[in-house]
Design a protein around this motif. Structure first.
Motif, mmCIF file in Angstrom:
data_model
loop_
_atom_site.group_PDB
_atom_site.id
_atom_site.type_symbol
_atom_site.label_atom_id
_atom_site.label_comp_id
_atom_site.label_asym_id
_atom_site.label_seq_id
_atom_site.Cartn_x
_atom_site.Cartn_y
_atom_site.Cartn_z
ATOM 1 N N PHE A 1 -1.956 43.824 -5.299
ATOM 2 C CA PHE A 1 -3.379 44.731 -5.428
ATOM 3 C C PHE A 1 -4.034 44.995 -4.269
ATOM 4 C CE2 PHE A 1 -3.800 42.747 -9.880
ATOM 5 C CZ PHE A 1 -3.713 43.890 -10.519
ATOM 6 N N SER A 2 -4.804 46.261 -4.468
ATOM 7 C CA SER A 2 -5.476 46.660 -3.177
ATOM 8 C C SER A 2 -6.779 45.913 -3.115
ATOM 9 C CB SER A 2 -5.843 48.319 -3.580
ATOM 10 O OG SER A 2 -6.803 48.195 -4.843
ATOM 11 N N SER A 3 -7.420 46.423 -1.779
ATOM 12 C CA SER A 3 -8.715 45.829 -1.496
ATOM 13 C C SER A 3 -9.742 46.146 -2.523
ATOM 14 C CB SER A 3 -9.331 46.281 -0.212
ATOM 15 O OG SER A 3 -9.345 47.682 -0.283
ATOM 16 N N ASP A 4 -9.967 47.335 -3.213
ATOM 17 C CA ASP A 4 -10.992 47.387 -4.205
ATOM 18 C C ASP A 4 -10.621 46.783 -5.465
ATOM 19 O OD1 ASP A 4 -12.002 49.534 -2.874
ATOM 20 O OD2 ASP A 4 -10.888 51.164 -3.910
ATOM 21 N N SER A 5 -9.329 46.496 -5.913
ATOM 22 C CA SER A 5 -8.905 45.638 -6.925
ATOM 23 C C SER A 5 -9.676 44.106 -6.755
ATOM 24 C CB SER A 5 -7.786 45.557 -7.341
ATOM 25 O OG SER A 5 -7.165 46.994 -7.407
ATOM 26 N N LEU A 6 -9.276 43.777 -5.527
ATOM 27 C CA LEU A 6 -9.639 42.357 -5.046
ATOM 28 C C LEU A 6 -11.193 42.405 -5.121
ATOM 29 C CD1 LEU A 6 -9.194 39.603 -3.900
ATOM 30 C CD2 LEU A 6 -8.895 40.690 -1.649
ATOM 31 N N ALA A 7 -11.870 43.251 -4.641
ATOM 32 C CA ALA A 7 -13.477 43.484 -4.495
ATOM 33 C C ALA A 7 -13.904 43.140 -5.886
ATOM 34 C CB ALA A 7 -13.806 44.439 -3.676
ATOM 35 N N ASP A 8 -13.468 43.922 -6.861
ATOM 36 C CA ASP A 8 -13.773 43.837 -8.174
ATOM 37 C C ASP A 8 -13.634 42.661 -8.919
ATOM 38 O OD1 ASP A 8 -14.143 46.659 -8.039
ATOM 39 O OD2 ASP A 8 -12.354 47.270 -9.300
ATOM 40 N N ARG A 9 -12.561 42.055 -8.544
ATOM 41 C CA ARG A 9 -12.390 40.721 -9.295
ATOM 42 C C ARG A 9 -13.286 39.748 -8.480
ATOM 43 N NH1 ARG A 9 -8.747 44.005 -10.194
ATOM 44 N NH2 ARG A 9 -7.129 43.740 -11.961
ATOM 45 N N ILE A 10 -13.314 39.558 -7.222
ATOM 46 C CA ILE A 10 -14.239 38.725 -6.508
ATOM 47 C C ILE A 10 -15.835 38.833 -7.024
ATOM 48 C CG2 ILE A 10 -15.316 38.042 -4.144
ATOM 49 C CD1 ILE A 10 -12.686 38.854 -2.818
ATOM 50 N N ASP A 11 -16.020 40.028 -7.309
ATOM 51 C CA ASP A 11 -17.595 40.356 -7.520
ATOM 52 C C ASP A 11 -17.725 39.832 -8.942
ATOM 53 O OD1 ASP A 11 -20.017 41.554 -6.564
ATOM 54 O OD2 ASP A 11 -19.767 43.069 -8.110
ATOM 55 N N ASP A 12 -16.738 40.135 -9.888
ATOM 56 C CA ASP A 12 -17.078 39.770 -11.231
ATOM 57 C C ASP A 12 -17.225 38.371 -11.210
ATOM 58 O OD1 ASP A 12 -16.966 40.849 -14.058
ATOM 59 O OD2 ASP A 12 -15.347 39.457 -14.367
ATOM 60 N N ALA A 13 -16.383 37.639 -10.600
ATOM 61 C CA ALA A 13 -16.422 35.943 -10.656
ATOM 62 C C ALA A 13 -17.296 35.530 -9.759
ATOM 63 C CB ALA A 13 -15.034 35.754 -10.266
ATOM 64 N N GLN A 14 -17.815 36.334 -8.862
ATOM 65 C CA GLN A 14 -18.944 35.916 -7.923
ATOM 66 C C GLN A 14 -18.290 34.394 -7.045
ATOM 67 O OE1 GLN A 14 -22.308 36.973 -7.030
ATOM 68 N NE2 GLN A 14 -21.116 38.473 -7.598
ATOM 69 N N ALA A 15 -16.952 34.961 -6.538
ATOM 70 C CA ALA A 15 -16.303 33.744 -5.984
ATOM 71 C C ALA A 15 -16.995 33.585 -4.553
ATOM 72 C CB ALA A 15 -14.832 34.326 -5.504
ATOM 73 N N LYS A 16 -16.965 32.225 -4.177
ATOM 74 C CA LYS A 16 -17.436 31.755 -2.890
ATOM 75 C C LYS A 16 -16.569 31.766 -1.421
ATOM 76 C CE LYS A 16 -20.852 27.767 -2.827
ATOM 77 N NZ LYS A 16 -20.906 26.522 -2.904
ATOM 78 N N VAL A 17 -15.455 31.761 -1.932
ATOM 79 C CA VAL A 17 -14.402 31.505 -1.019
ATOM 80 C C VAL A 17 -13.337 32.424 -1.245
ATOM 81 C CG1 VAL A 17 -12.608 29.871 0.174
ATOM 82 C CG2 VAL A 17 -14.969 29.111 -0.202
ATOM 83 N N VAL A 18 -12.656 33.200 -0.446
ATOM 84 C CA VAL A 18 -11.129 33.658 -0.518
ATOM 85 C C VAL A 18 -10.145 32.954 0.241
ATOM 86 C CG1 VAL A 18 -9.877 35.726 -0.505
ATOM 87 C CG2 VAL A 18 -12.331 36.015 -0.503
ATOM 88 N N ILE A 19 -8.997 32.681 -0.485
ATOM 89 C CA ILE A 19 -7.871 32.281 0.318
ATOM 90 C C ILE A 19 -6.836 33.280 0.343
ATOM 91 C CG2 ILE A 19 -6.106 30.390 0.472
ATOM 92 C CD1 ILE A 19 -8.113 28.671 -1.234
ATOM 93 N N THR A 20 -6.613 33.742 1.749
ATOM 94 C CA THR A 20 -5.756 34.887 1.721
ATOM 95 C C THR A 20 -4.726 34.240 2.929
ATOM 96 O OG1 THR A 20 -5.297 37.114 1.905
ATOM 97 C CG2 THR A 20 -7.131 36.123 3.326
ATOM 98 N N ALA A 21 -3.850 35.211 3.323
ATOM 99 C CA ALA A 21 -2.706 35.048 4.551
ATOM 100 C C ALA A 21 -2.892 36.368 5.366
ATOM 101 C CB ALA A 21 -1.408 34.846 3.792
ATOM 102 N N ASP A 22 -2.403 35.935 6.531
ATOM 103 C CA ASP A 22 -2.453 37.266 7.421
ATOM 104 C C ASP A 22 -1.483 38.525 6.844
ATOM 105 O OD1 ASP A 22 0.050 35.601 7.597
ATOM 106 O OD2 ASP A 22 0.180 35.647 10.089
ATOM 107 N N GLY A 23 -0.477 37.966 6.282
ATOM 108 C CA GLY A 23 0.284 39.090 5.481
ATOM 109 C C GLY A 23 1.101 38.215 4.503
ATOM 110 N N ALA A 24 2.038 39.211 3.782
ATOM 111 C CA ALA A 24 3.123 38.908 2.982
ATOM 112 C C ALA A 24 4.205 39.843 3.275
ATOM 113 C CB ALA A 24 2.578 38.810 1.631
ATOM 114 N N TRP A 25 5.484 39.214 3.059
ATOM 115 C CA TRP A 25 6.806 39.830 2.995
ATOM 116 C C TRP A 25 7.172 40.350 1.701
ATOM 117 C CZ3 TRP A 25 7.484 41.461 7.632
ATOM 118 C CH2 TRP A 25 7.321 40.760 8.652
ATOM 119 N N ARG A 26 7.226 41.758 1.528
ATOM 120 C CA ARG A 26 7.779 42.275 0.293
ATOM 121 C C ARG A 26 8.681 43.244 0.566
ATOM 122 N NH1 ARG A 26 7.976 40.570 -5.140
ATOM 123 N NH2 ARG A 26 8.644 42.549 -6.237
ATOM 124 N N SER A 27 9.973 43.364 0.146
ATOM 125 C CA SER A 27 10.913 44.437 0.362
ATOM 126 C C SER A 27 11.249 44.691 1.840
ATOM 127 C CB SER A 27 10.605 45.641 -0.371
ATOM 128 O OG SER A 27 10.410 45.749 -1.703
#
Ligand code: ATP
Ligand code: MG
Length: 650
Positions: free
Chosen positions: A170-196
């Motif tokens: 998902f894009s940053s906008d989709s992520l932001a919408d979901r964080i916002d809807d849930a009012q999340a306190k923390v994000v766990i992410t990674a520097d990057g991911a491998w895909r294709s």
């Protein structure tokens, strides 16, 4: 749906029924006798499963609480912890058993035992507590398919925090919408991911999202791809954060009805809904179905090849298999990287016994060609499964022949993010299958097919699928929007759950899913399902995949517009178009002949690979496109729109 019976007969022309192989049936975890008793006393069935499969801190005495419908609850006086059930209790006997054989896309691997997982989860759980995360707090998880994704979910579960996993594509906008809807306190992410073979810049996306989301207090970053990223205050490298943490972390005793997670639906029909699942009922549902549907044995190597970012991964990569103490495969990357045989290579290398994937993937494998699975020894497989969309009989047969070597039962499992676990499915040792049919409701699940008025449609016949009684792993609400929960699922048919899908039952009472009711077409007074026309098109040897929609037509009310992807090496032509129209006519009837056929290299799909017919409908009727945020391949939409415009002029 009056003419559905004829259509069904067309589909079943060859009347193919597959019986469970004798040996499989005799050794199966569930035999045919399971159905009757479950049907007579569904609540007792679920209570028995809950007590048998879960180690409760406090055993429940109450099954279903239906005092405030449709806000049903289960096992309300029970207390448990899911991380404890998935990890701690396996340590004594199975601590050294592999929980995940993890395979990175670039070729790196990790074998993670139940003890490893227990230790990692304990450390992260303590670290999250250190960041001020407690019971009921929401944590957004935005990762690729790496072990830390499962670890993060379990760490939340251990301390009673609520996870909201956002698919790494998902894009940053989709992520932001979901964080916002849930009012999340923390994000766990990674520097990057491998895909294709490409690097997906997760941290950069997350930075953009977090900038818009004041609820976020801390960011945790797993080092995976090693690319350069910027770290600010309150941003922590995962590896550093967990390094000095204690392993021991008391599992929080939670009420069965405490919230476990929020997960947004894939967005095929419109704006995603934040589906809420709770602890005890959810675990009961996923553990029971995982065991009976996948017929799990102690030494099985099991592979659900979905992404954990979807409910399939939540239920059948994380909670079901870990609760049941199974060894799973977790693969990070794309099925066609570096070669078109990547999955088959993994099955051969790890001697995988059970494979669960989606029709969209199976159709891609067919399109790539039979030679890729043929390069590998797939004889370890003994059971295949599919989920996500109706599977057309051609793909079913191909799957069985080319992947299952002709001897593996196939479980076509119908369910949704909302249902939490599989609802309609064969039990592989107990139910004979027909290609394209999900067969019958899981034991104790109440299903029916009803007409517009909610009256049960006699067998055989078609209409709207409904679920007639509450089940433990059902959604509890839409996060923050009880009214939308009532309106979406409980308003159409009084007292019955309405999933939004069309369905018919054949003479044997078998269930055939017909796609979403919003997609059903009305042509010259006849209801025609998209699934049936698509299946007829895919029946043609040149066709890899097809999507059809009804577009407004002054003569017939709706005309069928088809979008067709051809198998590799096949060229589209006028001749092929008339050939395809004939095929549909032969298999279903002249009424179902597509009025227009457009060839396209790809179809608009959600990031979980489902065809988004509503966009094709918008294109066909020259409308502004609806919500495209969950679309995986936006470029294809314009391309199809251009071609559709030309074909409409013809
Ligand atoms: P949204 O609800 O946001 O439109 P979605 O319905 O695509 O998204 P999911 O919950 O992932 O999100 O998908 C569930 C749907 O997938 C079901 O309602 C059904 O339409 C379809 N589906 C899943 N499994 C099957 C199956 N075995 N056969 C037919 N259809 C299936
Ligand atoms: Mg849905």
């Amino acid at each position: 749906m009056t003419d559905t019976q004829e259509t069904l007969e067309a589909l079943l022309q060859e009347d193919r029924v597959f019986h469970p192989p004798e040996k499989f049936a005799s050794e199966a975890n569930a035999g045919p006798d399971i159905y009757d008793r479950a049907e007579t006393e569904p609540e007792t069935f679920w209570m028995e499963q809950a007590l048998k499969r879960i180690e409760w801190f406090k055993k429940p005495t109450v099954g279903l609480d239906d005092s405030n419908p449709p806000f049903y609850k289960w096992f309300t006086d029970g207390e448990l912890n899911l991380a404890y059930n998935c990890l701690d209790r396996h340590l004594e006997k199975n601590g050294e058993k592999v929980a995940y054989h993890w395979i990175g896309e670039p070729g790196d691997t990790r074998d993670i035992t139940y003890r490893d997982l227990y230790e990692e989860v304990g450390r992260l759980a303590n670290a999250l507590k250190g960041l001020g995360v407690g019971r009921g707090d929401r944590v957004a998880i935005y990762l690729g398919m790496i072990p830390e994704l499962a670890i993060s979910m379990l760490a939340c579960a251990r301390i009673g925090a609520v996870h909201s996993v956002v698919f790494g594509g998902f894009s940053s906008d989709s992520l932001a919408d979901r964080i916002d809807d849930a009012q999340a306190k923390v994000v766990i992410t990674a520097d990057g991911a491998w895909r294709s073979g490409k690097l997906v810049p997760l941290k950069a996306n997350s930075d953009q999202a977090v900038a818009r989301c004041p609820s976020i207090e801390n960011v945790v970053v797993v080092r995976r791809t090693g690319n350069e990223i910027s770290m600010r205050d309150n941003e922590h490298w995962y590896q550093d954060l967990v390094a000095d943490q204690e392993i021991e972390c008391e599992p929080e005793p939670l009420n069965a009805e405490d919230m476990l997670y929020i997960l947004y639906t894939s967005g095929t029909t419109g704006k995603p809904k934040g589906i809420v699942h709770t602890q005890g009922g959810y675990l009961t549902g996923v553990a029971t179905t995982h065991d009976y549907v996948f017929d799990i044995k102690d030494d099985d190597v099991y592979w659900c090849a979905a992404d954990i970012g979807w409910v399939t991964g939540h239920s059948y990569i994380v909670y079901g298999p870990l609760n049941n103490g199974v060894t799973s495969i977790m693969y990070e990357g794309a099925p066609n990287h570096p070669g078109l045989d990547r999955l088959w290579q993994i099955i051969e290398d790890y001697k995988v016994n059970i494979l669960y994937t989606a029709p969209t993937a199976i159709r891609a494998f067919m399109k790539w060609g039979d030679e890729y699975p043929a390069m590998h020894d797939l004889s370890s497989l003994r059971l295949l499964g599919t989920v996500g969309e109706p599977i057309n009989p051609e793909a079913w047969i191909w799957y069985q022949e080319h992947i299952g070597g002709g001897h593996c039962p196939i479980v076509d499992t119908w369910w949704q993010t909302e249902t939490g676990s599989i609802m309609i499915t064969p039990l592989p040792g107990a139910v004979s299958t027909k290609p394209g049919s999900a067969t019958r409701p899981f034991p104790a699940v109440g299903a029916d097919v009803v007409d517009e008025e909610g009256k049960s449609v006699p067998i055989p016949g078609g209409g709207f699928l409904v679920l007639t009684r509450p089940w433990p792993s059902m959604l509890r609400t839409i996060y923050g929007d009880d009214q939308r929960y009532i309106d979406t699922y409980w308003s159409r048919f009084d007292g019955k759950y309405f999933p939004g899908d069309g369905c018919k039952r054949d003479d044997d009472g078998y269930y055939w899913l017909l796609g979403r009711v919003d997609d059903i077409m009305l042509v010259s007074g006849h209801n025609i399902s998209t699934t049936e026309v698509e299946s007829a098109l895919v029946y043609h040897e040149s066709v890899a995949e097809a999507a059809v929609v009804g577009r407004a037509d002054s003569i017939s009310g709706q005309a069928i517009a088809a979008f067709v992807t051809l198998r590799s090496g096949v060229e589209g032509s006028e001749e092929l178009i008339s050939d395809l129209r004939e095929t549909v006519s032969d298999r279903i009837g002249p009424i179902a002949k597509p009025k227009s056929i457009v060839f396209t290299d790809d179809l608009p799909k959600t990031r979980s690979g489902k065809i988004m017919r509503r966009l094709l409908r918008d294109i066909s009727e020259h409308r502004q496109l609806g919500d495209v945020t969950t679309l995986a391949n936006a470029e294809i939409v314009q391309e199809i729109a251009d071609k559709a415009a030309v074909s409409a002029e013809d």
